[in-house]
Design an enzyme around this catalytic site. Structure first.
Site, PDB file in Angstrom:
ATOM      1  N   TRP A 168     -12.421 -24.856   8.641  1.00 32.36           N
ATOM      2  CA  TRP A 168     -13.595 -24.935   9.354  1.00 32.36           C
ATOM      3  C   TRP A 168     -14.926 -24.099   9.329  1.00 32.36           C
ATOM      4  O   TRP A 168     -14.980 -23.089   8.682  1.00 32.36           O
ATOM      5  CB  TRP A 168     -13.150 -24.503  10.711  1.00 32.36           C
ATOM      6  CG  TRP A 168     -11.993 -24.710  11.356  1.00 32.36           C
ATOM      7  CD1 TRP A 168     -10.792 -23.953  11.045  1.00 32.36           C
ATOM      8  CD2 TRP A 168     -11.512 -25.796  11.920  1.00 32.36           C
ATOM      9  NE1 TRP A 168      -9.859 -24.324  11.910  1.00 32.36           N
ATOM     10  CE2 TRP A 168     -10.170 -25.854  12.337  1.00 32.36           C
ATOM     11  CE3 TRP A 168     -12.391 -26.962  12.084  1.00 32.36           C
ATOM     12  CZ2 TRP A 168      -9.426 -26.669  12.980  1.00 32.36           C
ATOM     13  CZ3 TRP A 168     -11.646 -27.943  12.994  1.00 32.36           C
ATOM     14  CH2 TRP A 168     -10.388 -27.566  13.225  1.00 32.36           C
ATOM     15  N   ASP A 216     -16.172 -29.680  10.397  1.00 30.79           N
ATOM     16  CA  ASP A 216     -16.166 -28.176  10.173  1.00 30.79           C
ATOM     17  C   ASP A 216     -16.817 -27.551  11.330  1.00 30.79           C
ATOM     18  O   ASP A 216     -16.517 -26.555  11.783  1.00 30.79           O
ATOM     19  CB  ASP A 216     -17.195 -27.837   8.849  1.00 30.79           C
ATOM     20  CG  ASP A 216     -16.369 -27.140   7.713  1.00 30.79           C
ATOM     21  OD1 ASP A 216     -14.815 -26.994   7.920  1.00 30.79           O
ATOM     22  OD2 ASP A 216     -16.693 -26.803   6.754  1.00 30.79           O
ATOM     23  N   HIS A 265     -13.814 -20.547  12.557  1.00 32.05           N
ATOM     24  CA  HIS A 265     -13.010 -19.127  11.765  1.00 32.05           C
ATOM     25  C   HIS A 265     -13.198 -18.152  13.031  1.00 32.05           C
ATOM     26  O   HIS A 265     -12.087 -17.321  12.985  1.00 32.05           O
ATOM     27  CB  HIS A 265     -13.703 -18.933  10.525  1.00 32.05           C
ATOM     28  CG  HIS A 265     -13.177 -19.836   9.455  1.00 32.05           C
ATOM     29  ND1 HIS A 265     -11.858 -19.810   8.798  1.00 32.05           N
ATOM     30  CD2 HIS A 265     -13.800 -20.657   8.530  1.00 32.05           C
ATOM     31  CE1 HIS A 265     -11.568 -20.662   8.127  1.00 32.05           C
ATOM     32  NE2 HIS A 265     -13.006 -21.185   7.782  1.00 32.05           N
TER      33      HIS A 265
END
Length: 300
Positions: free
Chosen positions: A21, A173, A26
């Site tokens: 990520w 992401d 995160h």
């Protein structure tokens, strides 16, 4: 553990800059985990990480990304993923022996750094460093393209996002999550905190209240490889169903900010929710084990 919004507003000025990520995912995972850990777990990691604020997990959530391209941290570059050598969408699956590189992968790294956190013979600063890796890698393993080998985890697949050319890995992401929250044009901490707060409510009493009871099934501190492989295969399955449903060739050059986004966004939300909830449970297990092994043996 719950947060005071005023403290967060002040604290964001003090937190270190994050790499993009992505950082939003995160940090959200870390704040979410902070909402579910036991009080003794919070105290343990606040002490280990030398941060007694509410940001003790979120403040280090992207540290592993920040060092991976440095001269010192280059050895960790393969620790963020496991390269499933499958053929989506016809077959998705992760095999540890086949797919984990010789110098390590996200699965072996969760095992390695969990064991370091628990090792009382290791210096505290090294155990703190190990904790930072665990916090980050539990987030990484829930990003589907961190459990996929095709085109370097999607980095070699060029797509369009609102008419801008990006690679598919970046879309998963960062781009999808950022669009979900209305676009992120500032440091991600306030947005991550709000997203984590919303997900916390959904897990406690909302749409994930029932499903979340099964999210820690199979979690075994004595077998981090098996535990992490469950998570890796779960993430990898999404490559077939949502990331590359028509295969890697068909998606090249496609605009993904429309219908593709609408299908992918709920999946990313679910993966972030699972990652934060599981991270909390994993940290609780670490502290429970540490407390038990620290108990003095009664004299006979």
């Amino acid at each position: 553990m719950r947060f005071n919004r005023d403290v967060v507003a002040l604290g964001t000025m003090l937190l270190p800059g994050a790499v993009a990520w992505g950082s939003l995912g995160h940090i959200t995972v870390a704040y979410l985990a902070s909402n579910f850990v036991q009080e003794n777990t919070a105290a343990y990691f606040q002490d280990l990480l030398r941060n007694d604020t509410e940001h003790y997990l979120a403040g280090v959530a992207t540290w592993a990304d920040s060092i991976r391209y440095t001269k010192w941290g280059r050895f960790t570059k393969n620790f963020h993923f496991i390269d499933a050598k499958d053929t989506p969408p016809t077959y998705c699956g992760v095999d540890f022996e086949r797919d984990c590189k010789a110098d390590g992968c996200v699965v072996s790294s969760i095992q390695n750094y969990t064991s370091q956190v628990l090792d009382p013979t290791i210096l505290p600063w090294l155990r703190s460093q190990a904790a930072k890796f665990v916090i980050h890698f539990v987030g990484d393993i829930h990003q589907p393209l961190h459990a996929e080998n095709v085109a370097f985890g999607g980095n070699g697949i060029h797509v369009l996002w609102d008419s801008t050319e990006l690679n598919l890995h970046h879309v998963w992401d960062s781009s999808i999550a950022e669009k979900m929250l209305g676009g992120i044009h500032r440091k991600p901490y306030p947005a991550a905190f709000e997203w984590a707060s919303n997900l916390t409510e959904e897990i406690r009493s909302g749409k994930y209240a029932v499903a979340s009871k099964a999210w820690t099934a199979g979690m075994d501190l004595d077998d981090p490889i098996a535990t992490s492989m469950l998570w890796a295969n779960e993430s990898n399955a999404i490559v077939c169903t949502h990331v590359l449903p028509e295969g890697p060739t068909a998606i090249v050059g496609q605009e993904l900010a429309g219908d593709y986004y609408e299908k992918a966004a709920p999946v990313i939300e679910l993966q972030v929710a699972k990652a934060g909830y599981r991270l909390a449970a994993w940290l609780d297990l670490i502290v429970e084990r540490a407390a038990r092994t620290a108990q003095p043996v009664d004299e006979l």
